[in-house]
Design a protein around this motif. Structure first.
Motif, mmCIF file in Angstrom:
data_model
loop_
_atom_site.group_PDB
_atom_site.id
_atom_site.type_symbol
_atom_site.label_atom_id
_atom_site.label_comp_id
_atom_site.label_asym_id
_atom_site.label_seq_id
_atom_site.Cartn_x
_atom_site.Cartn_y
_atom_site.Cartn_z
ATOM 1 N N LEU A 188 -67.510 33.202 16.628
ATOM 2 C CA LEU A 188 -66.418 34.073 16.187
ATOM 3 C C LEU A 188 -65.293 34.103 17.218
ATOM 4 C CD1 LEU A 188 -65.238 36.135 14.180
ATOM 5 C CD2 LEU A 188 -66.421 37.919 15.483
ATOM 6 N N VAL A 189 -65.642 34.265 18.489
ATOM 7 C CA VAL A 189 -64.622 34.291 19.548
ATOM 8 C C VAL A 189 -63.842 32.983 19.561
ATOM 9 C CG1 VAL A 189 -64.293 34.318 22.057
ATOM 10 C CG2 VAL A 189 -65.797 36.004 20.976
ATOM 11 N N ALA A 190 -64.549 31.871 19.378
ATOM 12 C CA ALA A 190 -63.880 30.563 19.366
ATOM 13 C C ALA A 190 -62.903 30.454 18.200
ATOM 14 C CB ALA A 190 -64.917 29.448 19.296
ATOM 15 N N VAL A 191 -63.331 30.888 17.011
ATOM 16 C CA VAL A 191 -62.469 30.806 15.823
ATOM 17 C C VAL A 191 -61.240 31.707 15.986
ATOM 18 C CG1 VAL A 191 -62.334 31.376 13.369
ATOM 19 C CG2 VAL A 191 -64.293 30.112 14.240
ATOM 20 N N LEU A 192 -61.456 32.908 16.487
ATOM 21 C CA LEU A 192 -60.342 33.843 16.679
ATOM 22 C C LEU A 192 -59.389 33.374 17.781
ATOM 23 C CD1 LEU A 192 -62.183 37.308 16.510
ATOM 24 C CD2 LEU A 192 -60.987 36.100 14.674
ATOM 25 N N SER A 193 -59.892 32.572 18.711
ATOM 26 C CA SER A 193 -59.068 32.070 19.817
ATOM 27 C C SER A 193 -58.205 30.883 19.423
ATOM 28 C CB SER A 193 -59.959 31.648 20.991
ATOM 29 O OG SER A 193 -60.656 32.740 21.536
ATOM 30 N N LYS A 194 -58.528 30.231 18.316
ATOM 31 C CA LYS A 194 -57.849 28.969 17.967
ATOM 32 C C LYS A 194 -56.329 29.111 17.866
ATOM 33 C CE LYS A 194 -57.981 24.573 16.443
ATOM 34 N NZ LYS A 194 -58.896 23.567 15.954
ATOM 35 N N PRO A 195 -55.783 30.155 17.234
ATOM 36 C CA PRO A 195 -54.319 30.241 17.191
ATOM 37 C C PRO A 195 -53.685 30.284 18.585
ATOM 38 C CG PRO A 195 -55.293 31.784 15.627
ATOM 39 C CD PRO A 195 -56.409 31.256 16.475
ATOM 40 N N PHE A 196 -54.382 30.895 19.528
ATOM 41 C CA PHE A 196 -53.846 31.065 20.872
ATOM 42 C C PHE A 196 -54.151 29.881 21.777
ATOM 43 C CE2 PHE A 196 -55.276 35.171 19.175
ATOM 44 C CZ PHE A 196 -54.062 35.838 19.096
ATOM 45 N N MET A 197 -55.399 29.403 21.727
ATOM 46 C CA MET A 197 -55.877 28.385 22.667
ATOM 47 C C MET A 197 -56.683 27.312 21.932
ATOM 48 S SD MET A 197 -57.136 30.945 25.692
ATOM 49 C CE MET A 197 -57.970 32.058 24.534
ATOM 50 N N PRO A 198 -56.009 26.458 21.157
ATOM 51 C CA PRO A 198 -56.750 25.451 20.380
ATOM 52 C C PRO A 198 -57.608 24.533 21.246
ATOM 53 C CG PRO A 198 -54.378 25.002 20.378
ATOM 54 C CD PRO A 198 -54.560 26.371 20.923
ATOM 55 N N GLY A 199 -57.129 24.217 22.439
ATOM 56 C CA GLY A 199 -57.903 23.349 23.326
ATOM 57 C C GLY A 199 -59.215 23.977 23.750
ATOM 58 N N LEU A 200 -59.188 25.267 24.033
ATOM 59 C CA LEU A 200 -60.405 25.987 24.409
ATOM 60 C C LEU A 200 -61.382 26.034 23.230
ATOM 61 C CD1 LEU A 200 -61.949 27.821 26.460
ATOM 62 C CD2 LEU A 200 -60.812 29.756 25.359
ATOM 63 N N THR A 201 -60.880 26.369 22.063
ATOM 64 C CA THR A 201 -61.728 26.438 20.870
ATOM 65 C C THR A 201 -62.390 25.094 20.577
ATOM 66 O OG1 THR A 201 -60.384 28.189 19.885
ATOM 67 C CG2 THR A 201 -61.725 26.895 18.380
ATOM 68 N N ASP A 202 -61.608 24.021 20.651
ATOM 69 C CA ASP A 202 -62.166 22.694 20.374
ATOM 70 C C ASP A 202 -63.299 22.368 21.351
ATOM 71 O OD1 ASP A 202 -60.242 22.553 18.434
ATOM 72 O OD2 ASP A 202 -58.951 21.146 19.494
ATOM 73 N N ALA A 203 -63.112 22.750 22.620
ATOM 74 C CA ALA A 203 -64.141 22.476 23.635
ATOM 75 C C ALA A 203 -65.405 23.281 23.353
ATOM 76 C CB ALA A 203 -63.598 22.801 25.026
#
Length: 801
Positions: A560-575
């Protein structure tokens, strides 16, 4: 007659001769294959990337509005178009481009039909002046800096549907059509105006290139179009003690006839539209206040033409072009046409079914809330008008302003040089996004937010659960206990998460993205607290089955944190998605409106957990602060190991003893040198004579078969038989003999010792071409007085020697 024996000997000799020929043939074929292999090695990565990109473009079909779902579903997003001739700094990036990207990404993840248009504003005096300064044409300047902008935004992971430009035929076609319609409606007038002309610069000065004292507030650095201190819009001839921003020359007044847009006549219709838009849409308070202040003061006719050459031509005034702030916003429309072809009108002439959301800095508000809408209203046609206008205040740098000329501040092309991934920069910029008032970037704050928020909270939570499962469950998500959802702790956690999730969506509905990012951090904090409260590392030693539940719940929260982070930090979410071993880790995953513990199934094999967020040490923060302060830090800079100078080839002779060599005479201005160069099989004498190049001067002089060589002309080696000499953009006749350095000035030009061949070969491994053929050392582009050294007709990673 020959005896049988003699015949046999003759045949054997002939066979031997044929065999020798065959051997030579095989040798030649091998050499050719080796050359081909070298060529393919040097170009494969670029070619395959280009091919993949073309294939991706073919697969991409432009989006059109879904009229069955209305304007809440079809959203057109624009970011203010930056002037092409400047490299964007952090304030520019968060002010429009990054803010718009965060919003566009969120909308896509909740299933909306979104297109995000961006580009560079390329016409006007700013471009003409930059072209003069760099010895290039206006088109060359635009091509050069458009590429710089595009590369910066690509590194920042900006998800434009199309990144275009205003110097196009589409722009001319649409801007001229709008002008003709306004004229037909009777909202244009012509009058003679007095403009400021610089005898020294030999041009009419655009308003923004006139500086002087503001007649409203007395600020001495006001521009001719606007005072940044009090916000007043001005005409250049209103300034007290005006001077040219280009040369400092005191301009004289000259009369010229110009076309005006009669904003005073359009104002009633503008007010009829703008008040509902501000009340029903999502306008920032600053944007609404600025717009109402303009309307309250009363609009006046505003000049929309200029005496320039580089611009969109005015249809019935061929000697004039459109003023940039009439022309530039129309760029949003022409860029959409470049993306959608003839379907552009489905986005821009469809107010019933399309919602327009625009992002910009506060200084751009009047042009988007007053002048651009007035131009569209003035046509008498139906247009998609701005529904929500999100503006930011200014982001300053360490208690001062960003200044490229003084090397103060972090600019977009510097961020990659620090080694910190783009998601770290995105996190910081969004977390400090200046909405109500100005904010500032400081290195101490950058390090603090990265270490104490991003790393300690999100980075820590997403890493600890995966590592624990790797250690105790062989990297496989365990099955939770039956009925775990009814546990008091898990029920309370789920309730709190869904409260936060509701607030997250509410923040985005009102375009308060900084607040939404804080909510992501709050959800991650709940996950950390859950892990800390349940202490799985303790109960696992007692074989408590509750450990499986803790791990299962924790991984759902990481997702959930990764999905919610995608608009802000796509690189972090992808990792994170990659570490969770999910299929297609880079794809956009839907953001839920209600969260449940059932996204990742038990038994799912997880990947290897490693630290994703870097830590920024106090020493590094201090180092970068000094580096970008504008202070002289030459003592700490790495010395540039080459003495590379601009030369002109003035004589070319064939080497008397070597078929592949020329003996050249090259001029360094006050000195002439003789150089032996292996270019005879590549260039004719005529092609080399009077050509500008780069000479490596700090080589030990040597002889090539009786001819002295005092340096080496450098070239890009595409293959064994294909070379391209390193030359320059623009006219370098005034800088012959001048020494090259890396573009960002991060290396110092000390005196250097002569290199022997062994030292040279070692250094040349770090000497290659960049994406556009630019000569680079350690990936830093080489320049001399703003002239970029490059190899024509080459691509990335070609060796230079």
């Amino acid at each position: 007659t020959m005896t049988e024996k003699e015949k046999l000997i003759k045949e054997i000799k002939e066979l031997r001769g044929e065999n020798e020929k065959m051997k030579n043939m095989i040798k030649e074929i091998k050499q050719e294959l080796h050359q081909v292999a070298e060529e393919e090695t040097s170009t494969t990565s670029t070619t395959s990337t280009s091919t993949e990109r073309r294939e991706e473009e073919k697969k991409k079909q432009h989006k059109i509005p879904d009229e069955t779902k209305g304007k809440d579903h079809n959203i057109l997003i624009t970011a203010a178009l930056p002037y092409v001739n400047n490299v964007p700094h952090l304030g520019n990036i968060i002010g429009a481009v990054l803010s718009a990207d965060v919003y566009a990404r969120y909308l896509r993840q909740i299933g909306k039909n979104v297109i995000y248009m961006g580009g560079t504003d390329e016409y006007g005096t700013a471009t003409e002046t930059k072209a003069l300064k760099e010895g290039l044409t206006c088109r060359q300047i635009c091509d050069k800096y458009h590429k710089i902008h595009a590369d910066i935004y690509k590194w920042f992971n900006i998800s434009f549907d199309h990144f275009g430009r205003t110097s196009t035929d589409h722009q001319t076609e649409i801007a001229q059509a709008i002008y003709k319609d306004i004229k037909k409606e009777g909202y244009l007038s012509e009058k003679e105006t007095v403009q400021l002309y610089s005898e020294k610069d030999k041009m009419f000065l655009a308003d923004r290139y006139v500086l002087g004292t503001c007649p409203k507030c007395g600020d001495e650095q006001a521009r001719g179009d606007q005072c940044d201190t009090c916000g007043a819009l001005l005409n250049a001839d209103e300034l007290i003690n005006p001077r040219s921003a280009i040369s400092g020359d005191t301009p004289v007044k000259k009369a010229s006839k110009h076309i005006f847009l009669n904003l005073d006549k359009i104002q009633p219709k503008l007010e009829e539209w703008v008040e509902p838009s501000m009340n029903e849409g999502k306008w920032t308070n600053v944007a609404s206040s600025i717009t109402r202040a303009w309307l309250k003061e009363g609009l006046l006719p505003r000049c929309i033409t200029r005496d320039l050459k580089w611009g969109t031509p005015v249809p019935d005034r061929p000697e004039k072009v459109f003023y940039v702030w009439f022309d530039a916003p129309i760029g949003y429309i022409s860029i959409t046409k470049a993306y959608a072809g003839n379907d552009w009108e489905k986005w821009w002439k469809n107010p019933e079914n399309v919602q327009l959301v625009q992002f910009m800095g506060k200084d751009n508000v009047p042009f988007h809330s007053v002048i651009f809408p007035s131009s569209l209203i003035g046509t008498g046609n139906k247009w998609t008008m701005v529904n929500s206008l999100s503006s930011t205040a200014y982001l300053n740098y360490e208690d001062t302003k960003f200044s490229k000329s003084n090397n103060i501040g972090v600019f977009g092309n510097h961020c990659q040089d620090t080694g910190y991934p783009s998601f770290v920069w995105r996190y910081y910029l969004i977390s400090t996004r200046p909405t109500g008032s100005d904010s500032q970037f400081t290195w101490d704050d950058f390090a603090s937010k990265t270490n104490n928020e991003l790393l300690a909270n999100i980075g820590n939570f997403t890493n600890r659960g995966l590592k624990f499962i790797a250690a105790y469950f062989n990297s496989t998500l365990p099955e939770p206990q039956q009925g775990y959802e009814e546990n008091e702790l898990e029920k309370e956690l789920l309730t709190n998460i869904n409260i936060q999730l509701k607030a997250y969506h509410k923040s985005f509905e009102t375009i308060r993205m900084k607040e939404a990012l804080q909510i992501v951090c709050a959800i991650s904090k709940l996950g950390n607290q859950y892990f800390q409260t349940t202490k799985p590392w303790k109960i696992v030693k007692e074989d408590d089955p509750y450990t499986s539940t803790i791990c299962y719940v924790a991984v759902q929260l990481v997702y959930l944190v990764a999905v919610l982070s995608k608009p802000f930090m796509p690189g972090l979410t992808d990792a994170i998605m990659e570490q969770m071993a999910l299929e297609n880790p880079k794809e956009d995953r839907p953001i839920p409106f209600e969260f449940k513990y059932n996204v990742i199934p038990a038994g799912h094999p997880l990947g290897k957990a490693t630290g994703i967020v870097p830590k920024i040490s106090a020493a590094d923060a201090k180092k970068w602060k000094k580096h970008f302060s504008g202070e002289d830090d030459s003592d700490e800079k790495e010395p540039f190991p080459f003495d590379l100078r601009v030369v002109k080839v003035i004589d070319v002779q064939e080497h008397p003893e070597a078929d592949h060599l020329y003996v050249l005479k090259v001029s360094l201005g006050e000195e002439t040198r003789q150089v032996c160069a292996g270019l005879r099989n590549v260039f004719t004498k005529e092609e080399l004579t009077n050509k500008y190049g780069v000479l490596m001067c700090n080589l030990e002089p040597t002889e090539f078969q009786g001819q002295l060589s005092e340096g080496m002309l450098i070239a890009a080696k595409k293959s064994a038989k294909e070379l391209e000499m390193i030359t320059f953009e623009g006219d370098v006749s005034q800088v012959i003999g001048k020494r090259l350095n890396v573009q960002d000035g991060s290396m110092k030009l000390d005196e250097v010792a002569n290199l022997n061949r062994k030292s040279l070969q070692k250094l040349l491994k770090k000497f290659k071409t960049g994406p556009q053929g630019e000569a680079q050392f350690k990936r830093l582009t080489l320049t001399v007085d703003n002239h970029v050294a490059f190899a024509p007709n080459t691509k990335k990673n070609i060796k230079i020697a």
